[in-house]
Design a protein around this motif. Structure first.
Motif, PDB file in Angstrom:
ATOM      1  N   ASP A  43       0.836  -1.194   0.000  1.00  0.00           N
ATOM      2  CA  ASP A  43       0.000   0.000   0.000  1.00  0.00           C
ATOM      3  C   ASP A  43       0.874   1.248   0.000  1.00  0.00           C
ATOM      4  O   ASP A  43       2.108   1.178   0.064  1.00  0.00           O
ATOM      5  CB  ASP A  43      -0.978  -0.018   1.175  1.00  0.00           C
ATOM      6  N   ASP A  44       0.232   2.408  -0.031  1.00  0.00           N
ATOM      7  CA  ASP A  44       0.975   3.667  -0.142  1.00  0.00           C
ATOM      8  C   ASP A  44       1.868   3.905   1.077  1.00  0.00           C
ATOM      9  O   ASP A  44       2.968   4.464   0.952  1.00  0.00           O
ATOM     10  CB  ASP A  44       0.006   4.840  -0.326  1.00  0.00           C
ATOM     11  N   ALA A  45       1.404   3.462   2.251  1.00  0.00           N
ATOM     12  CA  ALA A  45       2.223   3.649   3.450  1.00  0.00           C
ATOM     13  C   ALA A  45       3.501   2.812   3.379  1.00  0.00           C
ATOM     14  O   ALA A  45       4.577   3.260   3.794  1.00  0.00           O
ATOM     15  CB  ALA A  45       1.416   3.277   4.701  1.00  0.00           C
ATOM     16  N   GLN A  46       3.391   1.607   2.835  1.00  0.00           N
ATOM     17  CA  GLN A  46       4.575   0.753   2.695  1.00  0.00           C
ATOM     18  C   GLN A  46       5.540   1.317   1.649  1.00  0.00           C
ATOM     19  O   GLN A  46       6.757   1.244   1.814  1.00  0.00           O
ATOM     20  CB  GLN A  46       4.146  -0.664   2.330  1.00  0.00           C
ATOM     21  N   ILE A  47       4.994   1.894   0.587  1.00  0.00           N
ATOM     22  CA  ILE A  47       5.857   2.530  -0.412  1.00  0.00           C
ATOM     23  C   ILE A  47       6.591   3.718   0.195  1.00  0.00           C
ATOM     24  O   ILE A  47       7.799   3.906  -0.017  1.00  0.00           O
ATOM     25  CB  ILE A  47       5.032   2.961  -1.638  1.00  0.00           C
ATOM     26  N   ALA A  48       5.881   4.517   0.975  1.00  0.00           N
ATOM     27  CA  ALA A  48       6.528   5.659   1.631  1.00  0.00           C
ATOM     28  C   ALA A  48       7.614   5.179   2.595  1.00  0.00           C
ATOM     29  O   ALA A  48       8.692   5.793   2.699  1.00  0.00           O
ATOM     30  CB  ALA A  48       5.485   6.493   2.374  1.00  0.00           C
ATOM     31  N   HIS A  49       7.348   4.081   3.295  1.00  0.00           N
ATOM     32  CA  HIS A  49       8.349   3.489   4.199  1.00  0.00           C
ATOM     33  C   HIS A  49       9.596   3.086   3.418  1.00  0.00           C
ATOM     34  O   HIS A  49      10.729   3.331   3.856  1.00  0.00           O
ATOM     35  CB  HIS A  49       7.720   2.272   4.891  1.00  0.00           C
ATOM     36  N   PHE A  50       9.394   2.478   2.251  1.00  0.00           N
ATOM     37  CA  PHE A  50      10.529   2.061   1.416  1.00  0.00           C
ATOM     38  C   PHE A  50      11.349   3.282   0.978  1.00  0.00           C
ATOM     39  O   PHE A  50      12.583   3.269   1.053  1.00  0.00           O
ATOM     40  CB  PHE A  50      10.024   1.295   0.197  1.00  0.00           C
ATOM     41  N   VAL A  51      10.686   4.324   0.502  1.00  0.00           N
ATOM     42  CA  VAL A  51      11.395   5.508   0.008  1.00  0.00           C
ATOM     43  C   VAL A  51      12.187   6.171   1.139  1.00  0.00           C
ATOM     44  O   VAL A  51      13.352   6.549   0.952  1.00  0.00           O
ATOM     45  CB  VAL A  51      10.407   6.499  -0.643  1.00  0.00           C
ATOM     46  N   GLU A  52      11.566   6.294   2.308  1.00  0.00           N
ATOM     47  CA  GLU A  52      12.198   6.998   3.423  1.00  0.00           C
ATOM     48  C   GLU A  52      13.243   6.146   4.141  1.00  0.00           C
ATOM     49  O   GLU A  52      14.325   6.626   4.478  1.00  0.00           O
ATOM     50  CB  GLU A  52      11.133   7.433   4.434  1.00  0.00           C
ATOM     51  N   ARG A  53      12.915   4.865   4.367  1.00  0.00           N
ATOM     52  CA  ARG A  53      13.750   4.033   5.224  1.00  0.00           C
ATOM     53  C   ARG A  53      14.599   3.024   4.457  1.00  0.00           C
ATOM     54  O   ARG A  53      15.526   2.443   5.005  1.00  0.00           O
ATOM     55  CB  ARG A  53      12.875   3.305   6.246  1.00  0.00           C
ATOM     56  N   GLY A  54      14.251   2.767   3.201  1.00  0.00           N
ATOM     57  CA  GLY A  54      15.117   1.961   2.352  1.00  0.00           C
ATOM     58  C   GLY A  54      14.767   0.494   2.268  1.00  0.00           C
ATOM     59  O   GLY A  54      15.487  -0.273   1.614  1.00  0.00           O
ATOM     60  N   PHE A  55      13.672   0.079   2.890  1.00  0.00           N
ATOM     61  CA  PHE A  55      13.297  -1.337   2.820  1.00  0.00           C
ATOM     62  C   PHE A  55      11.833  -1.494   3.177  1.00  0.00           C
ATOM     63  O   PHE A  55      11.213  -0.603   3.777  1.00  0.00           O
ATOM     64  CB  PHE A  55      14.153  -2.182   3.777  1.00  0.00           C
TER      65      PHE A  55
END
Length: 264
Positions: A12-24
């Motif tokens: 979901d969008d929250a997981q994508i944002a987590h990937f962009v910000e945190r790298g995984f």
């Protein structure tokens, strides 16, 4: 065949944002545990030691080669993973995994395994016999994702991979002045990856079948095994079908590319 609508359901969008910000992003149940069990049977066959006899586990780590057997390929190509690849890298921009890569199988041991330094996984220049000369550049030539496939249950004491959260941003900024030639592992490691020293650290734990999908620039490290059960984990790359591009119009950049752009 790719399924962009499946990708939207997998992450979901929250997981994508987590990937962009945190790298995984951690993907639980990425492949069935039965495939992990079948894969472990093949690995035990090749290890030359007895799964039921800890006295036969005489080394802290044993490295096994590339595996293309059916359970490994099936584990890397589930609909859930393919949907996640579409979301993170872009539909049509990655190549299906045909091998699981090497397995550093870690055993409980008081010995230093000798391979626990912080690093990023370099992605080209492999024709050089000195692996410290292998390279990575800002376009992540040769690698779309770093992936951690858990083929056994891995708790905090079972030598989980250490991850420096958000460290992909530090590496992107370090690579930017180097252009297409990029930097070698020796150049990147010259300061011991001090640029990410202050980053929060997390451990790649989870049940067999869990996969951590990581930005290719993420700084990570192995660690000694202080638990009781051998750890089975692989780190295959997701290969790009086309080079990453940091010049796409807004809205067409993949999360991998967006993370680099944001870091700069």
């Amino acid at each position: 065949m790719t399924h962009p609508e499946l990708g939207a359901r997998v992450l979901d969008d929250a997981q994508i944002a987590h990937f962009v910000e945190r790298g995984f992003v951690r993907l639980d149940g990425a492949f069935p545990p039965v495939l992990a069990e079948q894969a472990r049977a093949i690995l035990w066959r090749d290890l030359g030691c007895d799964p039921d006899d800890p006295a036969s586990w005489t080394k802290p780590v044993i490295r096994l080669g590339m595996y293309t057997d059916a359970p490994f390929v099936a584990a890397a190509n589930t609909p859930r993973l393919r949907g996640a690849f579409d979301r993170l890298v872009g539909v049509g921009r990655w190549l299906p995994c045909r091998a699981m890569g090497t397995f550093p199988v870690r055993f409980p041991s008081p010995e230093d395994p000798g391979d626990t330094g912080w690093h990023v996984d370099v992605s080209f220049g492999f024709d050089d016999p000195d692996f410290m000369n292998w390279r990575v550049n800002l376009a992540s030539k040769g690698r779309a994702l770093l992936m951690l496939f858990l083929f056994s249950d891995i708790g905090e004491g079972d030598a989980p991979t250490r991850i420096r959260v958000g460290s992909h941003q530090d590496i992107a900024r370090q690579l930017a002045p180097a252009g297409e030639a990029g930097l070698s592992l020796r150049e990147l490691a010259a300061d011991g990856f001090a640029g990410s020293t202050g980053r929060k650290e997390v451990l790649a734990t989870g049940q067999a079948g869990t996969v951590y999908l990581c930005h290719p620039f993420l700084v990570h490290s192995a660690q000694p095994h202080r638990g009781k059960t051998p750890r089975f984990m692989a780190q295959p790359p997701l290969l790009p079908r086309e080079p990453l591009s940091l010049d796409r119009p807004d809205g067409t950049c993949s999360p991998v590319e967006a993370a680099i752009r944001q870091a700069l």
